[in-house]
Design a protein around this motif. Structure first.
Motif, PDB file in Angstrom:
ATOM      1  N   LEU A   1       0.823  -1.207   0.000  1.00 54.20           N
ATOM      2  CA  LEU A   1       0.000   0.000   0.000  1.00 54.20           C
ATOM      3  C   LEU A   1       0.861   1.263   0.000  1.00 54.20           C
ATOM      4  CD1 LEU A   1      -3.016   0.778   0.167  1.00 54.20           C
ATOM      5  CD2 LEU A   1      -2.687   1.041   2.630  1.00 54.20           C
ATOM      6  N   VAL A   2       1.867   1.286   0.879  1.00 56.78           N
ATOM      7  CA  VAL A   2       2.753   2.456   0.955  1.00 56.78           C
ATOM      8  C   VAL A   2       3.551   2.603  -0.336  1.00 56.78           C
ATOM      9  CG1 VAL A   2       4.738   3.439   2.142  1.00 56.78           C
ATOM     10  CG2 VAL A   2       2.897   2.409   3.463  1.00 56.78           C
ATOM     11  N   THR A   3       3.975   1.486  -0.912  1.00 54.48           N
ATOM     12  CA  THR A   3       4.714   1.539  -2.177  1.00 54.48           C
ATOM     13  C   THR A   3       3.859   2.145  -3.288  1.00 54.48           C
ATOM     14  OG1 THR A   3       6.032  -0.394  -1.572  1.00 54.48           O
ATOM     15  CG2 THR A   3       5.923   0.160  -3.909  1.00 54.48           C
ATOM     16  N   LEU A   4       2.588   1.752  -3.333  1.00 59.03           N
ATOM     17  CA  LEU A   4       1.682   2.289  -4.345  1.00 59.03           C
ATOM     18  C   LEU A   4       1.453   3.778  -4.152  1.00 59.03           C
ATOM     19  CD1 LEU A   4      -0.203   1.734  -6.737  1.00 59.03           C
ATOM     20  CD2 LEU A   4      -2.020   1.232  -5.075  1.00 59.03           C
ATOM     21  N   LEU A   5       1.199   4.182  -2.894  1.00 58.10           N
ATOM     22  CA  LEU A   5       1.006   5.606  -2.607  1.00 58.10           C
ATOM     23  C   LEU A   5       2.245   6.416  -2.984  1.00 58.10           C
ATOM     24  CD1 LEU A   5      -0.840   5.811   0.839  1.00 58.10           C
ATOM     25  CD2 LEU A   5      -1.649   6.631  -1.369  1.00 58.10           C
ATOM     26  N   ASN A   6       3.401   5.893  -2.618  1.00 61.95           N
ATOM     27  CA  ASN A   6       4.647   6.592  -2.936  1.00 61.95           C
ATOM     28  C   ASN A   6       4.824   6.735  -4.441  1.00 61.95           C
ATOM     29  OD1 ASN A   6       7.412   7.617  -2.117  1.00 61.95           O
ATOM     30  ND2 ASN A   6       7.986   5.905  -3.441  1.00 61.95           N
ATOM     31  N   ARG A   7       4.424   5.708  -5.167  1.00 60.30           N
ATOM     32  CA  ARG A   7       4.588   5.729  -6.629  1.00 60.30           C
ATOM     33  C   ARG A   7       3.738   6.819  -7.271  1.00 60.30           C
ATOM     34  NH1 ARG A   7       5.196   0.315 -10.216  1.00 60.30           N
ATOM     35  NH2 ARG A   7       5.668   1.310 -12.218  1.00 60.30           N
ATOM     36  N   ILE A   8       2.473   6.859  -6.894  1.00 59.76           N
ATOM     37  CA  ILE A   8       1.603   7.852  -7.531  1.00 59.76           C
ATOM     38  C   ILE A   8       1.879   9.257  -7.012  1.00 59.76           C
ATOM     39  CG2 ILE A   8      -0.303   7.518  -5.881  1.00 59.76           C
ATOM     40  CD1 ILE A   8      -2.181   7.975  -8.306  1.00 59.76           C
ATOM     41  N   PHE A   9       2.156   9.399  -5.702  1.00 56.04           N
ATOM     42  CA  PHE A   9       2.423  10.728  -5.169  1.00 56.04           C
ATOM     43  C   PHE A   9       3.757  11.279  -5.673  1.00 56.04           C
ATOM     44  CE2 PHE A   9      -0.494  10.523  -1.171  1.00 56.04           C
ATOM     45  CZ  PHE A   9      -1.597  10.609  -2.020  1.00 56.04           C
ATOM     46  N   SER A  10       4.715  10.396  -5.938  1.00 56.35           N
ATOM     47  CA  SER A  10       5.985  10.853  -6.524  1.00 56.35           C
ATOM     48  C   SER A  10       5.748  11.407  -7.925  1.00 56.35           C
ATOM     49  CB  SER A  10       6.995   9.695  -6.577  1.00 56.35           C
ATOM     50  OG  SER A  10       7.357   9.289  -5.273  1.00 56.35           O
ATOM     51  N   ARG A  11       4.834  10.780  -8.683  1.00 61.71           N
ATOM     52  CA  ARG A  11       4.474  11.328 -10.003  1.00 61.71           C
ATOM     53  C   ARG A  11       3.832  12.703  -9.835  1.00 61.71           C
ATOM     54  NH1 ARG A  11       3.631   7.239 -14.046  1.00 61.71           N
ATOM     55  NH2 ARG A  11       5.211   5.648 -13.650  1.00 61.71           N
ATOM     56  N   PHE A  12       2.945  12.819  -8.858  1.00 60.99           N
ATOM     57  CA  PHE A  12       2.305  14.114  -8.620  1.00 60.99           C
ATOM     58  C   PHE A  12       3.335  15.168  -8.215  1.00 60.99           C
ATOM     59  CE2 PHE A  12      -2.023  12.070  -7.276  1.00 60.99           C
ATOM     60  CZ  PHE A  12      -2.206  11.645  -8.588  1.00 60.99           C
ATOM     61  N   ASP A  13       4.280  14.781  -7.359  1.00 53.26           N
ATOM     62  CA  ASP A  13       5.320  15.729  -6.921  1.00 53.26           C
ATOM     63  C   ASP A  13       6.106  16.268  -8.116  1.00 53.26           C
ATOM     64  OD1 ASP A  13       4.594  15.335  -4.304  1.00 53.26           O
ATOM     65  OD2 ASP A  13       6.239  13.971  -3.829  1.00 53.26           O
TER      66      ASP A  13
END
Length: 414
Positions: free
Chosen positions: A250-262
């Motif tokens: 779950l954290v890996t997925l969140l990090n992946r999409i939020f890193s794209r947003f960043d």
């Protein structure tokens, strides 16, 4: 054989503290060289009928060998004390027997300068050893000037010893300077590296301009901004997804999409405010005002939709987001003394959050205030009015996309 010897001298135990590790290999070389020098001096003094000094240097070889053993066996402090004591006694003894002309008294100065470099003894012990070496240096000069030598050396040997001892003292003092310079360079480089890390971390927490103000005056920072645009994005069905996935996934997925947003936020020069769980908050128009704040946020929202779809395809997870946008005045500032944060307050924040929470999956809902700022440059779809808690009925729109600006056909212009 030479490679093995070189490797042995270069070896430093991995468990040594950084300060001791820096001088460990140098101390091995220094002890070895000192044994050779004392052995050669013992032979020369013996040939010059200086039997006491020959015996002293001979005993010095054995003492230095013991100091060497203390170094490699894990008790370097004992060796450091003994070699310092030997140096102090030697300065006085040699000056008493052959005077100042051979310049052996200079080694008192060397001991004075080298004492503070040791990481094996306390600062108080270093100060004591510095004082003892200084006393030996001054005492040898006073002794040489007031008491005739027991057995003065021939002029040629006085010149030879004075030349060698002067050159050796200069070389050793130069090594001290270079060692100090290297230590300072390493410390400054480490300090600069840590400063850059702390600056980068601080700038990740809040806008650089606000961070600079906070460093200059760590009091309450609160600024009013008349016109900004705020975006909230939320991952639809995140609670259900959390129940079906491991914490790591779950954290890996969140990090992946939020890193794209960043990355998108940085490319559009916007300001990310925070993430709360699966919610993502961005603002345009602060800390520095910009006239295109609504347009910039609209472009970000469209790109975020594309990014979410890309991550969904890459991971095989059904990933959809819901976005809400509103424009208006806010108060921005830094709160807290520990784990402080840069945040926004006001109705604009609340309405932007309602635009997201009352929106539809896979769509970007914007308020009428934001729609007015976008003019004809973006394609909008009226949704009608929805009930907003604390505000009543509000007209909203869905952001569909950015209109393509067509250039006039210059060939048809006569």
């Amino acid at each position: 054989m030479l490679k093995r010897i070189r490797a042995w001298y270069a070896y430093v135990p991995t468990d040594l503290p950084a300060g001791e590790a820096r001088i460990f290999a140098g101390a091995k070389i220094g002890y070895s060289a000192w044994m050779v020098v004392q052995g050669l001096s013992a032979y020369i003094f013996l040939q010059l009928d200086q039997n006491v000094l020959a015996a002293y240097n001979g005993a010095g070889v054995l003492l230095t060998a013991f100091c060497f053993y203390c170094l490699v066996s894990g008790r370097p402090d004992i060796g450091f004390h003994l070699v310092n004591g030997q140096n102090i006694v030697g300065v006085i003894l040699v000056t008493l027997f052959i005077g100042l002309k051979p310049a052996f008294f200079l080694f008192g100065l060397v001991g004075l300068v080298y004492s503070p470099l040791s990481e094996w003894v306390s600062r108080r012990t270093q100060a004591v050893l510095m004082s003892a070496n200084a006393a030996a240096f001054i005492g040898a000069i006073a002794l040489g000037l007031t008491v005739p030598p027991v057995a003065e050396l021939p002029p040629l040997w006085n010149l030879i010893f004075a030349t060698v001892n002067g050159a050796a003292t200069a070389a050793l003092l130069l090594m001290v300077v270079l060692t100090y310079r290297h230590a300072v360079d390493v410390a400054e480089a480490a300090l600069e590296s840590e400063f850059r890390k702390s600056e980068a971390l601080l700038h990740n927490i809040m806008p650089p301009a606000v961070a600079e103000r906070l460093k200059q005056n760590p009091k309450v920072i609160a600024d009013s901004h008349k016109q900004v645009t705020i975006l909230f994005a939320d991952i639809v069905g995140f609670t259900v997804m959390a129940g079906r996935s491991s914490p790591e996934a779950l954290v890996t997925l969140l990090n992946r999409i939020f890193s794209r947003f960043d990355a998108l936020v940085d490319s559009l020069d916007l300001e990310k405010i925070k993430t709360i769980g699966d919610a993502y908050m961005v603002v345009a128009g602060l800390p520095a005002a910009r006239h295109d704040h609504a347009e910039a946020i609209a472009r970000l929202a469209l790109k975020m939709m594309v990014a979410a779809e890309q991550v969904s395809q890459e991971t095989g997870k059904r990933l959809q987001i819901r976005v809400g946008i509103h424009s208006g005045p806010v108060v921005a500032g830094v709160i807290g003394q520990k784990k402080f944060a840069y945040d926004l307050w006001g109705d604009t924040v609340n309405i932007a959050a309602r635009m997201e929470s009352h929106g539809e999956t896979g769509k970007i809902q914007i308020s009428a205030d934001t729609a007015k700022l976008l003019d004809e440059r973006f394609e909008l779809e009226p949704r009608g009015t929805i009930e907003i808690k604390g505000k009543g009925q509000m007209a909203t729109y869905f952001l569909i996309g950015e209109r393509t600006v067509t250039q006039p056909d210059v060939q048809n212009i006569q």
